[in-house]
Design an enzyme around this catalytic site. Structure first.
Site, PDB file in Angstrom:
ATOM      1  N   HIS A 171      28.713  74.422  -5.139  1.00 53.25           N
ATOM      2  CA  HIS A 171      29.630  74.474  -6.288  1.00 53.25           C
ATOM      3  C   HIS A 171      30.081  75.870  -6.672  1.00 53.25           C
ATOM      4  O   HIS A 171      30.981  76.031  -7.494  1.00 53.25           O
ATOM      5  CB  HIS A 171      29.000  73.793  -7.514  1.00 53.25           C
ATOM      6  CG  HIS A 171      28.045  74.681  -8.244  1.00 53.25           C
ATOM      7  ND1 HIS A 171      26.767  74.905  -7.818  1.00 53.25           N
ATOM      8  CD2 HIS A 171      28.188  75.424  -9.371  1.00 53.25           C
ATOM      9  CE1 HIS A 171      26.158  75.733  -8.650  1.00 53.25           C
ATOM     10  NE2 HIS A 171      26.994  76.075  -9.594  1.00 53.25           N
TER      11      HIS A 171
HETATM   12  C1  UD1 Z   1      29.465  76.764 -14.410  1.00 49.59           C
HETATM   13  C2  UD1 Z   1      28.745  78.121 -14.468  1.00 49.59           C
HETATM   14  C3  UD1 Z   1      27.784  78.237 -13.302  1.00 49.59           C
HETATM   15  C4  UD1 Z   1      26.855  77.045 -13.234  1.00 49.59           C
HETATM   16  C5  UD1 Z   1      27.674  75.766 -13.209  1.00 49.59           C
HETATM   17  C6  UD1 Z   1      26.795  74.547 -13.186  1.00 49.59           C
HETATM   18  C7  UD1 Z   1      30.171  79.874 -15.437  1.00 49.59           C
HETATM   19  C8  UD1 Z   1      30.939  81.112 -15.161  1.00 49.59           C
HETATM   20  N1  UD1 Z   1      29.684  79.229 -14.368  1.00 49.59           N
HETATM   21  O1  UD1 Z   1      30.248  76.764 -13.222  1.00 49.59           O
HETATM   22  O2  UD1 Z   1      27.011  79.409 -13.456  1.00 49.59           O
HETATM   23  O3  UD1 Z   1      26.058  77.144 -12.073  1.00 49.59           O
HETATM   24  O4  UD1 Z   1      28.512  75.730 -14.375  1.00 49.59           O
HETATM   25  O5  UD1 Z   1      27.517  73.410 -12.854  1.00 49.59           O
HETATM   26  O6  UD1 Z   1      30.031  79.517 -16.583  1.00 49.59           O
HETATM   27  N2  UD1 Z   1      35.119  70.597 -14.001  1.00 49.59           N
HETATM   28  C9  UD1 Z   1      35.337  69.260 -14.145  1.00 49.59           C
HETATM   29  N3  UD1 Z   1      34.562  68.577 -15.045  1.00 49.59           N
HETATM   30  C10 UD1 Z   1      33.631  69.161 -15.806  1.00 49.59           C
HETATM   31  C11 UD1 Z   1      33.422  70.541 -15.659  1.00 49.59           C
HETATM   32  C12 UD1 Z   1      34.157  71.240 -14.757  1.00 49.59           C
HETATM   33  O7  UD1 Z   1      36.192  68.675 -13.494  1.00 49.59           O
HETATM   34  O8  UD1 Z   1      32.941  68.473 -16.596  1.00 49.59           O
HETATM   35  C13 UD1 Z   1      35.901  71.347 -12.994  1.00 49.59           C
HETATM   36  C14 UD1 Z   1      37.184  71.919 -13.556  1.00 49.59           C
HETATM   37  O9  UD1 Z   1      38.142  71.879 -12.571  1.00 49.59           O
HETATM   38  C15 UD1 Z   1      36.790  73.367 -13.791  1.00 49.59           C
HETATM   39  C16 UD1 Z   1      35.824  73.631 -12.653  1.00 49.59           C
HETATM   40  O10 UD1 Z   1      35.128  72.406 -12.489  1.00 49.59           O
HETATM   41  O11 UD1 Z   1      37.878  74.210 -13.815  1.00 49.59           O
HETATM   42  C17 UD1 Z   1      34.853  74.740 -12.907  1.00 49.59           C
HETATM   43  O12 UD1 Z   1      34.162  74.495 -14.127  1.00 49.59           O
HETATM   44  P1  UD1 Z   1      33.564  75.742 -14.966  1.00 49.59           P
HETATM   45  O13 UD1 Z   1      32.868  75.240 -16.158  1.00 49.59           O
HETATM   46  O14 UD1 Z   1      34.606  76.788 -15.146  1.00 49.59           O
HETATM   47  O15 UD1 Z   1      32.523  76.397 -13.989  1.00 49.59           O
HETATM   48  P2  UD1 Z   1      31.432  75.727 -13.036  1.00 49.59           P
HETATM   49  O16 UD1 Z   1      31.909  75.892 -11.643  1.00 49.59           O
HETATM   50  O17 UD1 Z   1      31.029  74.377 -13.474  1.00 49.59           O
END
Ligand code: UD1
Length: 369
Positions: free
Chosen positions: A214
């Protein structure tokens, strides 16, 4: 005392469960916890499922911030957390790990002079291209009590001058162990009793690999993702071993036609939606080996005495590699395959590096006293 707990991303909800449980069982007369969810993770299988399974109280505040660019997302969270901190008296704020929700909590609370308790302090990858590295450095700098999960984390903080006495700065470092270890011990048997995922996926103990991907540098670089998926397909095929791959929504959204073709070419590669904590715990306990770019899953592999291939260029959890329980293979096709061959024949020991399963209790004792 009134404490605000800030959570937002999946691993924080899990870590918070250990502390909420300890408050309910041992500190209910001394600590009132108010939970704030930033809304960084919002899909049911990235958030609500963990509240349901881990028995965490529902958040009192939900900012509903959602996804966005780092600055935009963090700014919305800072503003929302500040509003809550101003709405009543809080004696402190608990922050977990290194996500944008952690950073936002640290900035909002520090400006209002509210003591910050950082759980999982002192971790360093020394790779500042990771957003998490920036978040943890800033949060540690602003924290009042830094709860370090390992001796390595304590040593990192010592190197950065956190032990130097200062006339006006009052901060404290405590090696308390890892709250995730508390959880793994607590939920291992519950998962075995309650979960039927092994049957549903027709998996036999020690006869499958569990993989997660991820991290943004893996998902957002098509070539790195291709290397990882190709290596997984090769290993599944040549060793005739199923590989279970619960996919973070970020990873799924980045799969190209080429990636899909690699996946479709190997029937033993099983992609699925993100799993619940209990399902993941059960699959970790029974896997032959784990491959991951997640920090938390690396540790859970160690807790359950499973060898681990680390799909990153480095790790904060260096003791796992130092004890030969994990190999850093990055997103390199050949290194992943070589690591698999090595770990399959390696005798590995798993000493208790992450505390004694009572980290949450020690954290609360320290905060209260
Ligand atoms: C975040 C944390 C990371 C952690 C991870 C656990 C930061 C910078 N990173 O990364 O350290 O290991 O969480 O999972 O805070 N999305 C969805 N549904 C959701 C959440 C996210 O579709 O419920 C998708 C969206 O497209 C979003 C992308 O995932 O833009 C990334 O989500 P984001 O919260 O920015 O960071 P993570 O990759 O989840």
């Amino acid at each position: 005392m009134h404490i605000l707990t800030v959570i937002g991303a999946r691993p924080q909800i899990i870590k918070a469960a250990a502390v909420s449980r300890a408050i309910a069982n041992m500190f209910a007369d001394k600590v009132t916890e108010h939970i704030l969810h930033t809304g960084q993770h919002y899909d049911t299988n990235m958030s609500q499922v963990f509240f349901d399974e881990l028995g965490i109280p529902q958040p009192e505040y939900n900012l509903g911030v959602g996804s966005g660019r780092h600055g935009e997302q963090t700014a919305k969270m800072i503003s929302g957390i500040e509003n809550v901190l101003l709405s009543r008296h809080f004696d402190g704020i608990i922050l977990y790990g290194d996500t944008n929700s952690t950073l936002a909590g640290a900035i909002a609370a520090s400006k209002l002079h509210i003591p910050i308790y950082h759980i999982e302090a002192g971790l360093r990858s020394f790779n500042r291209s990771m957003p998490e590295e920036i978040n943890r450095i800033v949060c540690d700098q602003l924290s009042t009590i830094l709860f370090a999960p390992t001796q390595t984390a304590v040593d990192n903080l010592r190197e950065e001058g956190f032990f130097v006495e200062h006339p006006t700065l009052s901060r404290k470092v405590v090696n308390c162990g890892d709250v995730m270890y508390d959880n793994s011990l607590h939920f291992a048997q519950v998962a075995t009793r309650q979960c039927d995922i092994m049957q549903r996926l027709s998996l036999q103990p020690e006869a499958y690999i569990l993989a997660t991907i991820h991290r943004d540098n893996n998902t957002d670089d098509p070539q790195r993702l291709e290397h990882i998926l190709s290596a997984l397909a090769y290993i599944a095929h040549t060793d005739n071993v199923p590989i279970v791959l619960p996919l973070h929504p970020r990873t799924r959204s980045k799969l190209s036609v080429l990636h899909q073709n690699i996946i479709n070419s190997e029937p033993l590669l099983h992609l699925m939606q993100p799993l619940s904590f209990l399902e993941m715990t059960l699959l970790e306990q029974n896997a032959k080996l784990i491959m991951t770019d997640s920090g938390g899953v690396q540790k859970e592999a160690f807790f359950f005495e499973r060898p681990c291939i680390i799909l990153r260029p480095e790790t904060e959890w260096v003791e796992i590699v130092q004890h030969d329980a994990g190999i850093i293979a990055d997103a390199d096709y050949q290194r992943i395959i070589d690591a698999y061959a090595q770990l399959a024949h390696r005798h590995v020991s798993f000493p208790p590096l992450f505390g004694d399963g009572h980290a949450a209790e020690k954290i609360l004792q320290t905060i209260v006293s």
